[in-house]
Design a protein around this motif. Structure first.
Motif, PDB file in Angstrom:
ATOM      1  N   ASN A 334      -5.359  83.570  42.694  1.00  0.00           N
ATOM      2  CA  ASN A 334      -4.170  84.401  42.890  1.00  0.00           C
ATOM      3  C   ASN A 334      -3.046  83.543  43.471  1.00  0.00           C
ATOM      4  N   ASP A 335      -2.091  83.224  42.641  1.00  0.00           N
ATOM      5  CA  ASP A 335      -0.906  82.470  43.077  1.00  0.00           C
ATOM      6  C   ASP A 335       0.342  83.302  42.818  1.00  0.00           C
ATOM      7  N   SER A 336       0.269  84.578  43.191  1.00  0.00           N
ATOM      8  CA  SER A 336       1.370  85.512  42.922  1.00  0.00           C
ATOM      9  C   SER A 336       2.675  85.095  43.587  1.00  0.00           C
ATOM     10  N   LYS A 337       2.583  84.307  44.665  1.00  0.00           N
ATOM     11  CA  LYS A 337       3.788  83.852  45.372  1.00  0.00           C
ATOM     12  C   LYS A 337       4.624  82.909  44.507  1.00  0.00           C
ATOM     13  N   ALA A 338       4.053  82.384  43.429  1.00  0.00           N
ATOM     14  CA  ALA A 338       4.793  81.466  42.550  1.00  0.00           C
ATOM     15  C   ALA A 338       5.780  82.278  41.713  1.00  0.00           C
ATOM     16  N   THR A 339       6.957  82.499  42.263  1.00  0.00           N
ATOM     17  CA  THR A 339       7.947  83.352  41.615  1.00  0.00           C
ATOM     18  C   THR A 339       8.967  82.571  40.792  1.00  0.00           C
ATOM     19  N   ASN A 340       8.781  81.249  40.694  1.00  0.00           N
ATOM     20  CA  ASN A 340       9.648  80.449  39.835  1.00  0.00           C
ATOM     21  C   ASN A 340       8.838  79.290  39.261  1.00  0.00           C
ATOM     22  N   ALA A 341       9.448  78.551  38.363  1.00  0.00           N
ATOM     23  CA  ALA A 341       8.717  77.485  37.675  1.00  0.00           C
ATOM     24  C   ALA A 341       8.286  76.379  38.624  1.00  0.00           C
ATOM     25  N   SER A 364      16.306  82.263  36.079  1.00  0.00           N
ATOM     26  CA  SER A 364      17.019  81.286  35.274  1.00  0.00           C
ATOM     27  C   SER A 364      16.177  80.019  35.133  1.00  0.00           C
ATOM     28  N   GLY A 365      16.238  79.421  33.960  1.00  0.00           N
ATOM     29  CA  GLY A 365      15.480  78.200  33.713  1.00  0.00           C
ATOM     30  C   GLY A 365      14.162  78.432  33.026  1.00  0.00           C
ATOM     31  N   GLY A 366      13.616  79.666  33.128  1.00  0.00           N
ATOM     32  CA  GLY A 366      12.378  79.992  32.458  1.00  0.00           C
ATOM     33  C   GLY A 366      11.241  79.053  32.821  1.00  0.00           C
ATOM     34  N   ILE A 367      10.392  78.744  31.822  1.00  0.00           N
ATOM     35  CA  ILE A 367       9.238  77.866  32.069  1.00  0.00           C
ATOM     36  C   ILE A 367       9.369  76.529  31.335  1.00  0.00           C
ATOM     37  N   GLU A 368      10.549  76.243  30.801  1.00  0.00           N
ATOM     38  CA  GLU A 368      10.751  74.949  30.141  1.00  0.00           C
ATOM     39  C   GLU A 368      10.427  73.767  31.053  1.00  0.00           C
ATOM     40  N   PRO A 369      10.734  73.835  32.371  1.00  0.00           N
ATOM     41  CA  PRO A 369      10.390  72.694  33.243  1.00  0.00           C
ATOM     42  C   PRO A 369       8.892  72.438  33.384  1.00  0.00           C
ATOM     43  N   GLY A 384       4.977  91.606  31.383  1.00  0.00           N
ATOM     44  CA  GLY A 384       6.289  91.956  31.922  1.00  0.00           C
ATOM     45  C   GLY A 384       7.470  91.585  31.043  1.00  0.00           C
ATOM     46  N   GLU A 385       8.651  91.670  31.634  1.00  0.00           N
ATOM     47  CA  GLU A 385       9.901  91.467  30.908  1.00  0.00           C
ATOM     48  C   GLU A 385      10.010  90.073  30.298  1.00  0.00           C
ATOM     49  N   ALA A 386       9.412  89.090  30.926  1.00  0.00           N
ATOM     50  CA  ALA A 386       9.566  87.703  30.476  1.00  0.00           C
ATOM     51  C   ALA A 386       8.637  87.341  29.329  1.00  0.00           C
ATOM     52  N   ALA A 387       7.783  88.244  28.901  1.00  0.00           N
ATOM     53  CA  ALA A 387       6.730  87.900  27.937  1.00  0.00           C
ATOM     54  C   ALA A 387       7.296  87.285  26.663  1.00  0.00           C
ATOM     55  N   GLU A 388       8.297  87.904  26.075  1.00  0.00           N
ATOM     56  CA  GLU A 388       8.827  87.400  24.809  1.00  0.00           C
ATOM     57  C   GLU A 388       9.528  86.058  24.987  1.00  0.00           C
ATOM     58  N   ILE A 389      10.253  85.898  26.090  1.00  0.00           N
ATOM     59  CA  ILE A 389      10.943  84.627  26.362  1.00  0.00           C
ATOM     60  C   ILE A 389       9.923  83.513  26.550  1.00  0.00           C
ATOM     61  N   PHE A 390       8.889  83.792  27.320  1.00  0.00           N
ATOM     62  CA  PHE A 390       7.852  82.786  27.569  1.00  0.00           C
ATOM     63  C   PHE A 390       7.091  82.468  26.279  1.00  0.00           C
ATOM     64  N   VAL A 427      -8.917  80.996  35.824  1.00  0.00           N
ATOM     65  CA  VAL A 427      -8.092  82.132  35.429  1.00  0.00           C
ATOM     66  C   VAL A 427      -7.037  82.249  36.524  1.00  0.00           C
ATOM     67  N   LEU A 428      -5.837  81.872  36.177  1.00  0.00           N
ATOM     68  CA  LEU A 428      -4.788  81.646  37.168  1.00  0.00           C
ATOM     69  C   LEU A 428      -3.615  82.598  36.992  1.00  0.00           C
ATOM     70  N   LEU A 429      -3.373  83.424  38.010  1.00  0.00           N
ATOM     71  CA  LEU A 429      -2.120  84.178  38.079  1.00  0.00           C
ATOM     72  C   LEU A 429      -1.113  83.313  38.823  1.00  0.00           C
ATOM     73  N   SER A 430      -0.190  82.736  38.083  1.00  0.00           N
ATOM     74  CA  SER A 430       0.910  81.970  38.677  1.00  0.00           C
ATOM     75  C   SER A 430       2.134  82.301  37.840  1.00  0.00           C
ATOM     76  N   PRO A 431       2.803  83.424  38.120  1.00  0.00           N
ATOM     77  CA  PRO A 431       3.673  84.078  37.140  1.00  0.00           C
ATOM     78  C   PRO A 431       4.969  83.350  36.781  1.00  0.00           C
ATOM     79  N   ALA A 432       5.466  82.475  37.665  1.00  0.00           N
ATOM     80  CA  ALA A 432       6.763  81.816  37.441  1.00  0.00           C
ATOM     81  C   ALA A 432       7.874  82.842  37.264  1.00  0.00           C
ATOM     82  N   CYS A 433       7.704  83.987  37.886  1.00  0.00           N
ATOM     83  CA  CYS A 433       8.654  85.097  37.753  1.00  0.00           C
ATOM     84  C   CYS A 433       8.630  85.957  39.014  1.00  0.00           C
ATOM     85  N   ALA A 434       9.724  86.660  39.238  1.00  0.00           N
ATOM     86  CA  ALA A 434       9.719  87.706  40.254  1.00  0.00           C
ATOM     87  C   ALA A 434       8.832  88.854  39.773  1.00  0.00           C
ATOM     88  N   SER A 435       8.484  89.733  40.687  1.00  0.00           N
ATOM     89  CA  SER A 435       7.530  90.808  40.377  1.00  0.00           C
ATOM     90  C   SER A 435       8.201  92.130  40.048  1.00  0.00           C
TER      91      SER A 435
END
Length: 466
Positions: A334-341, A364-369, A384-390, A427-435
């Protein structure tokens, strides 16, 4: 609570009545100060009045004879522009300070020998603060943990000579603590952050530097150039400095080599701890955190063999690379605190084969980095909302599934991971997104992940649930 007696009988104004502000007001009143409080939020004012605190709109306040304005760290001090209360205090020539400063002044005022270990940096502050606290407790010390990690510093147990206070300090708090003077000051690293509040990187770094500049002993990460320069300035000031690193050896200090912590001193290098079997301290970033914690305790002359042993029982922090369960070859993290790339990169770098649950409210910046880590991804489960972008970013790099919800993602990732025969997988939850699209905060998202994991049949049947 720590009553603040150093302002006994004096007139103070306090602005900002969130968690730390309310406690600070009570601590000042308990110490005999005459405090008038205010906030921009009417509900907070009402809550303060219900606690018996005198409230008055500070725009109409008589500032004559006011000793200080005590400001909550969330209130803008300089950028993007000073809050109206800050402008008012400056206009009346009133000093502006925060709760960390009150703690430091009170410690000096009562002549306490209580030690303060203060920790700052862009990344890793909370883990290092919790790790230092764990090590000290394991070694039998009377320790109190607070500050930016969630417990206001003045809510801690009263000052006592034998106590050690381990306090996480944000840049906002340091900016309001001009006489911050820890026994050990820890600066982990520096990268762009909160520039909207500090104007530019130079100002942000200068504020962080104050914490170690005022320390009796400094522990400074030298993996980034700005922090390395700060360590050099400490040397020039003839201050004791422990350098720490996770990327390269140091000639004097503690550094990570593989999974070993090594100490370099007087031209000699030796291993002082091995982190290889400690799941809660995986990755180079946690190696730096461990190096900082080891150096901080050694700076207090605590025995290195006992420190090394105490690492093994560190439980980690909730929602930060937290091992929820381990069953067979699968780790559920559980790495839910990872709210950005940038935050997600630390988790992705820590495992070799990953079933990655990512998405939420995009930033902003998405997961390209994160492109360099895509070869590690056995499959991605997007929510979530970022699914299609990711999905657009990942489609040519890794298999993916549009899971929609976190529960669906956990079930699918666990099923796929169970079939993987290539050794240990995560199995890693590290969303790179706000919740905020599906959860009110990252904590609730992390709790939902843990609940879904523990409901899995393969986890229910395992005796290795964390």
């Amino acid at each position: 609570m720590i009553p603040v007696t150093c302002f006994k009988g004096q007139k103070l104004a306090l602005f900002g009545l969130g968690g730390s502000g309310l406690i600070t007001a009570k601590a000042l009143v308990a110490g005999g100060a005459r405090v008038t409080v205010w906030d921009d939020a009417p509900k907070r004012i009402s809550a303060a009045e219900a606690e018996g605190l005198p409230a008055e709109d500070l725009r109409d306040f008589d500032w004559e004879g006011v000793s200080a304005l005590v400001l909550a760290p969330g209130v803008p001090l300089t950028h993007p522009e000073p809050h109206w209360i800050v402008k008012l205090a400056i206009e009346h020539g009133v000093e502006i300070i925060g709760d960390i400063e009150l703690f430091c002044r009170e410690r000096r005022h009562v002549g306490s020998d209580a030690k303060l270990i203060a920790i700052t940096g862009t990344n890793g502050k909370s883990t290092t603060t919790a790790l230092i606290t764990h090590l000290l407790k394991t070694l039998g010390q009377d320790v109190q943990m607070g500050g930016n990690i969630g417990v206001p510093v003045l809510a801690l147990e009263p000052l006592a000579d034998h106590r050690i206070y381990v306090v996480e300090c944000s840049s906002y708090q340091i900016d309001l603590a001009p006489s911050l003077d820890p026994a050990v000051g820890v600066l982990l690293n520096l990268s762009p952050d909160h520039l909207d509040r500090h104007g530019n990187m130079e100002s942000y770094a200068a504020i962080k530097e104050r914490l170690v500049a005022g320390a009796k002993i400094a522990v400074v990460g030298v993996d980034d150039d700005l922090s390395a320069q700060i360590a050099g300035r400490q040397d020039l000031a003839s201050m004791p400095v422990w350098r720490i690193a996770a990327e390269n050896p140091v000639s004097q200090g503690i550094y990570l080599e593989g999974t070993e912590l090594k100490q370099a001193a007087a031209g000699e290098t030796r291993s002082v701890a091995n982190l290889s079997d400690i799941d809660t301290l995986r990755g180079a970033h946690n190696g730096q955190n461990a190096a900082a914690a080891f150096a901080a305790l050694r700076a207090l002359d605590l025995p290195e063999a006992e420190i090394a042993e105490a690492f093994e029982s560190f439980p980690g922090l909730h929602h930060r690379m937290e091992l929820v369960a381990k069953t067979g070859h699968i780790l559920f993290v559980n790495d839910s605190k990872a709210t950005n790339a940038d935050a997600a990169a630390r988790a992705l770098s820590s495992f070799d084969r990953i079933y990655w649950i990512a998405g939420g409210k995009p930033k902003s910046g998405g997961i390209e980095p994160l492109n360099a880590f895509f070869p590690k991804i056995a499959k991605a489960y997007l929510i979530g909302e970022a699914a299609e972008i990711f999905a657009e970013t990942l489609k040519d790099h890794a298999p993916l599934a549009m899971s929609g919800t976190l529960e669906n993602a956990v079930k699918a990732a666990a099923k796929d991971a169970a079939k993987d025969s290539r050794g240990e997988v995560a199995v890693l939850l590290s969303p790179a997104c706000a919740s905020f699209d599906q959860f009110a905060n990252f904590e609730l998202r992390g709790e939902a992940f843990a609940k879904a994991v523990r409901a899995l049949p393969i986890v229910n049947q395992s005796k290795e649930v964390a």
